[in-house]
Design a protein around this motif. Structure first.
Motif, PDB file in Angstrom:
ATOM      1  N   UNK A 156       0.843  -1.184   0.000  1.00  0.00           N
ATOM      2  CA  UNK A 156       0.000   0.000   0.000  1.00  0.00           C
ATOM      3  C   UNK A 156       0.885   1.243   0.000  1.00  0.00           C
ATOM      4  N   UNK A 157       0.563   2.213  -0.849  1.00  0.00           N
ATOM      5  CA  UNK A 157       1.291   3.474  -0.883  1.00  0.00           C
ATOM      6  C   UNK A 157       0.399   4.579  -0.346  1.00  0.00           C
ATOM      7  N   UNK A 158       0.942   5.325   0.622  1.00  0.00           N
ATOM      8  CA  UNK A 158       0.200   6.406   1.272  1.00  0.00           C
ATOM      9  C   UNK A 158       0.876   7.733   0.957  1.00  0.00           C
ATOM     10  N   UNK A 159       0.092   8.719   0.537  1.00  0.00           N
ATOM     11  CA  UNK A 159       0.672  10.030   0.231  1.00  0.00           C
ATOM     12  C   UNK A 159      -0.428  11.065   0.066  1.00  0.00           C
ATOM     13  N   UNK A 160      -0.245  12.219   0.683  1.00  0.00           N
ATOM     14  CA  UNK A 160      -1.149  13.337   0.442  1.00  0.00           C
ATOM     15  C   UNK A 160      -0.640  14.153  -0.741  1.00  0.00           C
ATOM     16  N   UNK A 161      -1.518  14.986  -1.292  1.00  0.00           N
ATOM     17  CA  UNK A 161      -1.086  15.884  -2.369  1.00  0.00           C
ATOM     18  C   UNK A 161       0.039  16.796  -1.881  1.00  0.00           C
ATOM     19  N   UNK A 162      -0.056  17.245  -0.628  1.00  0.00           N
ATOM     20  CA  UNK A 162       0.966  18.133  -0.072  1.00  0.00           C
ATOM     21  C   UNK A 162       2.315  17.424   0.001  1.00  0.00           C
ATOM     22  N   UNK A 187      10.226  -2.639  -3.590  1.00  0.00           N
ATOM     23  CA  UNK A 187      10.754  -1.283  -3.648  1.00  0.00           C
ATOM     24  C   UNK A 187      10.468  -0.613  -4.991  1.00  0.00           C
ATOM     25  N   UNK A 188      10.439  -1.408  -6.054  1.00  0.00           N
ATOM     26  CA  UNK A 188      10.104  -0.841  -7.363  1.00  0.00           C
ATOM     27  C   UNK A 188       8.663  -0.345  -7.381  1.00  0.00           C
ATOM     28  N   UNK A 189       7.797  -1.034  -6.647  1.00  0.00           N
ATOM     29  CA  UNK A 189       6.412  -0.585  -6.535  1.00  0.00           C
ATOM     30  C   UNK A 189       6.378   0.816  -5.921  1.00  0.00           C
ATOM     31  N   UNK A 190       7.180   1.039  -4.886  1.00  0.00           N
ATOM     32  CA  UNK A 190       7.253   2.357  -4.259  1.00  0.00           C
ATOM     33  C   UNK A 190       7.740   3.408  -5.242  1.00  0.00           C
ATOM     34  N   UNK A 191       8.905   3.188  -5.840  1.00  0.00           N
ATOM     35  CA  UNK A 191       9.504   4.222  -6.687  1.00  0.00           C
ATOM     36  C   UNK A 191       8.681   4.493  -7.947  1.00  0.00           C
ATOM     37  N   UNK A 192       8.170   3.446  -8.562  1.00  0.00           N
ATOM     38  CA  UNK A 192       7.384   3.638  -9.789  1.00  0.00           C
ATOM     39  C   UNK A 192       6.050   4.317  -9.506  1.00  0.00           C
ATOM     40  N   UNK A 193       5.427   4.003  -8.368  1.00  0.00           N
ATOM     41  CA  UNK A 193       4.164   4.654  -8.014  1.00  0.00           C
ATOM     42  C   UNK A 193       4.374   6.129  -7.700  1.00  0.00           C
ATOM     43  N   UNK A 194       5.512   6.468  -7.099  1.00  0.00           N
ATOM     44  CA  UNK A 194       5.793   7.869  -6.833  1.00  0.00           C
ATOM     45  C   UNK A 194       5.826   8.673  -8.127  1.00  0.00           C
ATOM     46  N   UNK A 195       6.485   8.138  -9.141  1.00  0.00           N
ATOM     47  CA  UNK A 195       6.574   8.829 -10.424  1.00  0.00           C
ATOM     48  C   UNK A 195       5.214   8.847 -11.123  1.00  0.00           C
ATOM     49  N   UNK A 196       4.446   7.769 -10.976  1.00  0.00           N
ATOM     50  CA  UNK A 196       3.113   7.745 -11.580  1.00  0.00           C
ATOM     51  C   UNK A 196       2.216   8.830 -10.979  1.00  0.00           C
ATOM     52  N   UNK A 197       2.367   9.065  -9.671  1.00  0.00           N
ATOM     53  CA  UNK A 197       1.559  10.066  -8.989  1.00  0.00           C
ATOM     54  C   UNK A 197       2.090  11.482  -9.173  1.00  0.00           C
ATOM     55  N   UNK A 205      18.761  -0.600  -6.167  1.00  0.00           N
ATOM     56  CA  UNK A 205      18.462  -0.986  -7.556  1.00  0.00           C
ATOM     57  C   UNK A 205      17.143  -0.395  -8.027  1.00  0.00           C
ATOM     58  N   UNK A 206      16.132  -0.433  -7.158  1.00  0.00           N
ATOM     59  CA  UNK A 206      14.813   0.096  -7.531  1.00  0.00           C
ATOM     60  C   UNK A 206      14.873   1.604  -7.743  1.00  0.00           C
ATOM     61  N   UNK A 207      15.607   2.309  -6.887  1.00  0.00           N
ATOM     62  CA  UNK A 207      15.748   3.759  -7.036  1.00  0.00           C
ATOM     63  C   UNK A 207      16.476   4.102  -8.333  1.00  0.00           C
ATOM     64  N   UNK A 208      17.559   3.394  -8.601  1.00  0.00           N
ATOM     65  CA  UNK A 208      18.330   3.677  -9.812  1.00  0.00           C
ATOM     66  C   UNK A 208      17.528   3.388 -11.078  1.00  0.00           C
ATOM     67  N   UNK A 209      16.660   2.382 -11.025  1.00  0.00           N
ATOM     68  CA  UNK A 209      15.899   2.011 -12.216  1.00  0.00           C
ATOM     69  C   UNK A 209      14.816   3.031 -12.545  1.00  0.00           C
ATOM     70  N   UNK A 210      14.382   3.830 -11.570  1.00  0.00           N
ATOM     71  CA  UNK A 210      13.314   4.813 -11.779  1.00  0.00           C
ATOM     72  C   UNK A 210      13.862   6.232 -11.795  1.00  0.00           C
ATOM     73  N   UNK A 211      14.712   6.559 -10.817  1.00  0.00           N
ATOM     74  CA  UNK A 211      15.296   7.907 -10.736  1.00  0.00           C
ATOM     75  C   UNK A 211      16.626   7.904 -11.484  1.00  0.00           C
ATOM     76  N   UNK A 212      16.561   7.810 -12.786  1.00  0.00           N
ATOM     77  CA  UNK A 212      17.750   7.559 -13.604  1.00  0.00           C
ATOM     78  C   UNK A 212      18.741   8.717 -13.572  1.00  0.00           C
ATOM     79  N   UNK A 213      18.275   9.930 -13.300  1.00  0.00           N
ATOM     80  CA  UNK A 213      19.174  11.090 -13.261  1.00  0.00           C
ATOM     81  C   UNK A 213      19.761  11.298 -11.866  1.00  0.00           C
TER      82      UNK A 213
END
Length: 261
Positions: free
Chosen positions: A23-29, A96-106, A126-134
């Motif tokens: 489950x990913x939890x996040x407010x707009x703020x 962890x990829x679920x976390x990083x990829x969902x952050x970018x999707x949102x 590995x999950x961070x590097x695969x999504x936050x490539x820069x």
């Protein structure tokens, strides 16, 4: 899932049940402030990501960040904020990829995250590097120092721990190996140290352990990398203190007891 559809749809952002409940939890703020503080190429701070354990059947991995639009009147520093949280069970790349990829999707701007730091969780890195490539990947100095000290004990080099860790991480009298400002400077200094360490009892084994991690150090820990990652000039050492502060806040909220979902 009912709460996500009704009362908490602006906080419970994503849920799956297979291959494990996550489950990913996040407010707009949280999402907006995180992107505001970590994607600008000039004014940014490294994001700290570190799981907290012993919460019961679930792990919680918060994203912690320094809010660059605020300054603490007490410390003069940007204050630590609690960002999105990931609830999961395994410590796998998939989780962890679920976390990083969902952050970018949102919040698509997060794909341009400039720098992120961890304690050494390989699958998380590995999950961070695969999504936050820069993004520049940073390694926590305290955790790595603990690993080096453990390796030295395993090699029977206890009496040399203070001297050698001073040569690596620096001390009041010594400029550490990790203050190198280029790969060439690091490589030359490492070879100079290895010539001496090899002559010590257990030194050959320790040199193999340390040399195997030289690529990681040059890409995640040296002074030139830390400067590029927004840690100042001369750059500060990176620690996961921000994550550990938020992890403790979460555990305190649960009275340090195991909790269900």
């Amino acid at each position: 899932m009912t709460a996500a559809k009704e009362d908490d749809r602006d906080f419970i952002r994503a849920i799956i049940n297979h291959p494990e409940p996550m489950c990913l939890l996040a407010t707009d703020f949280q999402l907006y402030s995180l992107s505001q503080s970590c994607v600008d190429a000039v004014d940014f701070r490294p994001v700290s990501i570190d799981p907290t354990f012993n919460n019961g059947p679930f792990n919680v991995t918060p994203v912690s960040f320094r809010n660059v639009v605020l300054e603490s009147s007490r410390t003069g520093q940007c204050p630590v904020f609690l960002g999105p949280l990931h609830i999961h069970q395994s410590m796998t790349f998939y989780a962890y990829y679920y976390l990083t990829s969902q952050l970018v999707a949102l919040q698509p701007r997060l794909q341009s995250m400039q720098a992120f730091g961890t304690d050494s969780e390989d699958e998380l890195v590995k999950a961070c590097k695969s999504v936050f490539k820069e993004g520049i990947s940073l390694r926590c100095f305290r955790h790595f120092k603990q690993n080096v000290e453990t390796a030295m004990k395993n090699c029977g080099m206890q009496e040399h721990i203070n001297t050698i860790t001073g040569q690596i991480f620096g001390s009041e009298e010594t400029r550490g190996l990790l203050e190198a400002e280029s790969e060439d400077e690091f490589d030359q200094a490492l070879q100079d140290h290895i010539k001496i360490w090899r002559e010590l009892p257990g030194g050959e084994k320790f040199c193999k352990y340390f040399s195997d991690r030289s690529t990681m150090m040059k890409s995640c820990m040296t002074a030139d990398i830390r400067a590029k990652a927004g840690l100042g000039n001369p750059p500060k050492k990176f620690y996961t203190n921000d994550s550990e502060t938020n992890n403790e806040r979460i555990k305190h909220r649960m009275d340090h007891r195991e909790a269900g979902l």
